[in-house]
Design a protein around this motif. Structure first.
Motif, PDB file in Angstrom:
ATOM      1  N   SER A 209     -34.505  -1.459  39.081  1.00 39.62           N
ATOM      2  CA  SER A 209     -34.604  -0.407  40.505  1.00 39.62           C
ATOM      3  C   SER A 209     -33.444  -0.251  41.418  1.00 39.62           C
ATOM      4  CB  SER A 209     -36.016  -1.135  41.160  1.00 39.62           C
ATOM      5  OG  SER A 209     -35.590  -2.172  41.660  1.00 39.62           O
ATOM      6  N   PRO A 210     -33.892   0.365  42.380  1.00 43.61           N
ATOM      7  CA  PRO A 210     -32.669   0.349  43.638  1.00 43.61           C
ATOM      8  C   PRO A 210     -32.667  -1.174  43.818  1.00 43.61           C
ATOM      9  CG  PRO A 210     -33.580   2.023  43.295  1.00 43.61           C
ATOM     10  CD  PRO A 210     -34.727   1.772  42.839  1.00 43.61           C
ATOM     11  N   SER A 219     -29.202   4.931  37.644  1.00 44.53           N
ATOM     12  CA  SER A 219     -29.692   6.314  37.604  1.00 44.53           C
ATOM     13  C   SER A 219     -30.795   6.028  36.922  1.00 44.53           C
ATOM     14  CB  SER A 219     -28.441   6.937  36.532  1.00 44.53           C
ATOM     15  OG  SER A 219     -28.578   5.891  35.003  1.00 44.53           O
ATOM     16  N   ASP A 221     -34.720   3.597  36.280  1.00 44.07           N
ATOM     17  CA  ASP A 221     -35.329   2.863  37.153  1.00 44.07           C
ATOM     18  C   ASP A 221     -36.312   2.088  36.187  1.00 44.07           C
ATOM     19  OD1 ASP A 221     -34.479   2.084  39.572  1.00 44.07           O
ATOM     20  OD2 ASP A 221     -35.859   3.496  40.135  1.00 44.07           O
ATOM     21  N   ASN A 310     -36.054   8.671  36.594  1.00 40.83           N
ATOM     22  CA  ASN A 310     -34.659   9.265  36.823  1.00 40.83           C
ATOM     23  C   ASN A 310     -34.362   8.667  38.096  1.00 40.83           C
ATOM     24  OD1 ASN A 310     -32.332  10.006  37.822  1.00 40.83           O
ATOM     25  ND2 ASN A 310     -31.654  12.099  36.352  1.00 40.83           N
ATOM     26  N   ARG A 311     -33.521   7.630  38.760  1.00 42.29           N
ATOM     27  CA  ARG A 311     -33.192   7.555  40.279  1.00 42.29           C
ATOM     28  C   ARG A 311     -32.599   7.928  41.232  1.00 42.29           C
ATOM     29  NH1 ARG A 311     -30.142   2.063  40.942  1.00 42.29           N
ATOM     30  NH2 ARG A 311     -31.675   1.364  39.677  1.00 42.29           N
ATOM     31  N   LYS A 314     -35.032   8.845  44.484  1.00 41.91           N
ATOM     32  CA  LYS A 314     -34.598   8.589  45.736  1.00 41.91           C
ATOM     33  C   LYS A 314     -34.077   8.721  45.704  1.00 41.91           C
ATOM     34  CE  LYS A 314     -37.178   4.300  42.992  1.00 41.91           C
ATOM     35  NZ  LYS A 314     -37.599   4.915  42.388  1.00 41.91           N
ATOM     36  N   ASP A 319     -38.306   8.505  48.049  1.00 37.84           N
ATOM     37  CA  ASP A 319     -38.634   6.922  47.167  1.00 37.84           C
ATOM     38  C   ASP A 319     -39.800   6.732  47.570  1.00 37.84           C
ATOM     39  OD1 ASP A 319     -38.289   7.112  50.403  1.00 37.84           O
ATOM     40  OD2 ASP A 319     -36.966   5.652  49.756  1.00 37.84           O
TER      41      ASP A 319
END
Length: 333
Positions: A209-210, A219, A221, A310-311, A314, A319
């Motif tokens: 995750s971020p 890229s 999560d 796909n991140r 966000k 997000d």
């Protein structure tokens, strides 16, 4: 299955400015797939397989039914005492180890892995998978490859000399243009690197995750969700689409389509009736963009799933996940 060549990116066309018909076709496709669905068997121009190893896709490329281009899903199988061919690509990938153990050689370094680990193939990595043991190893691979293709990051293939070497100078360190500090991040996230937490969605362990700045991936999560037998997850709404793989147990999902009413501003109009999808171990369930979803474990068995998305959503301003209903276990804490 793709008949000619390999499809990396599909086009998006419409006779009008609106894309309503395109979305209708997407939402009409069956969202549950099992082992009978193979959209690409890697026999066309795939550089990774050896004589022993096997790779097959469940979600793109070559997907004639329109589902998603944000996440691809495929499997890699290594029989005992085998390996695949080494190759490199600019896109990242995340390997969830379904069974067995082995190791990777990434950029000439070894990384060991075992069941329930999440292994990252980082950006611009030359990598090869090895199984020196007497048990078959199988991995579920999720990646946002189409994002790289859309952005023109296309340099990939097996190791070998460049074309026209006389036109280029000596080697330079490619990692000079990577994000600072990335080489210090983990390439393998094991269960010992995670913890189970009770959240509005339910009991989850986050692997990528971020917020996990120790993981070397930007890229995809990924997290596991464990729904107790006879219970349910939170009822959640988000813009990103998602692929869920059933690791254990069975049950069903309810999904509500969200329509956009474009008035003086965007309003969300939620379908009054959801669509039900029954799922069991080994299935993948697709949750389209801008949908509400809730998972239910069957009586007598828990439901454990792997979620991947796909991140990039966000980074595009989506997000937040909204919960219409919390998981019962969270509501009681």
């Amino acid at each position: 299955m793709a008949k000619k060549g390999r499809v990396f990116v599909r086009g998006l066309t419409s006779e009008t400015y609106g894309l309503g018909e395109f979305r209708k076709r997407q939402l009409a496709v069956d969202r549950v797939r099992d082992d009978s669905v193979v959209v690409d068997d890697a026999k066309v121009a795939h550089s990774g397989d050896s004589e022993k190893s096997r790779t097959w896709w469940r979600v793109g490329p070559g997907d004639e039914d329109f589902l998603t281009q944000t996440i691809q899903v495929h499997f890699v199988e290594l029989p005992p005492e085998s390996s695949n061919h080494g190759h490199g690509h600019q896109n990242e990938a995340a390997f969830y180890i379904l069974r067995g153990r082995g190791y990777e050689i990434h950029d000439d370094q070894r990384y060991d892995w075992a069941k329930d680990d999440l292994v990252f193939v980082h950006t611009d990595s030359v990598h090869r998978h090895f199984n020196p043991y007497d048990e078959t190893a199988t991995a579920l691979v999720v990646k946002a490859k189409s994002t790289w293709m859309f952005m023109g990051l296309l340099q990939q293939g097996r190791s070998g000399p460049i074309e026209r070497p006389e036109e280029f100078g000596e080697r330079e360190d490619w990692s000079r243009i990577w994000t600072p500090g990335v080489l210090g991040r983990k390439k393998v996230i094991s269960p010992a690197d995670t913890k189970w937490e009770t959240t509005p969605l339910g009991r989850v362990r986050v692997m990528s995750s971020p917020e996990r700045t120790d993981a070397r991936i930007f890229s995809v999560d990924a997290f596991e969700l464990d729904v107790p037998e006879g219970s349910r997850s939170g009822k959640y709404w988000k813009m990103a689409d998602e692929v869920l793989y059933v690791l254990e147990g069975g049950g069903y999902a309810l999904q509500w389509e969200v329509e956009a009413e474009i008035a003086e501003k965007y309003y969300a109009r939620v379908a009054k009736e959801p669509i039900r999808y029954d799922i069991t171990e080994g299935d993948t369930l697709y949750v389209p963009q801008n949908h509400i979803c809730q998972l239910f474990a069957a009586d007598g068995t828990p439901l454990r799933v792997l979620s991947a998305q796909n991140r990039v959503f966000k980074h595009l301003g989506y997000d937040t996940v909204h919960y219409f209903e919390d998981a019962p276990e969270y509501a009681r804490t």
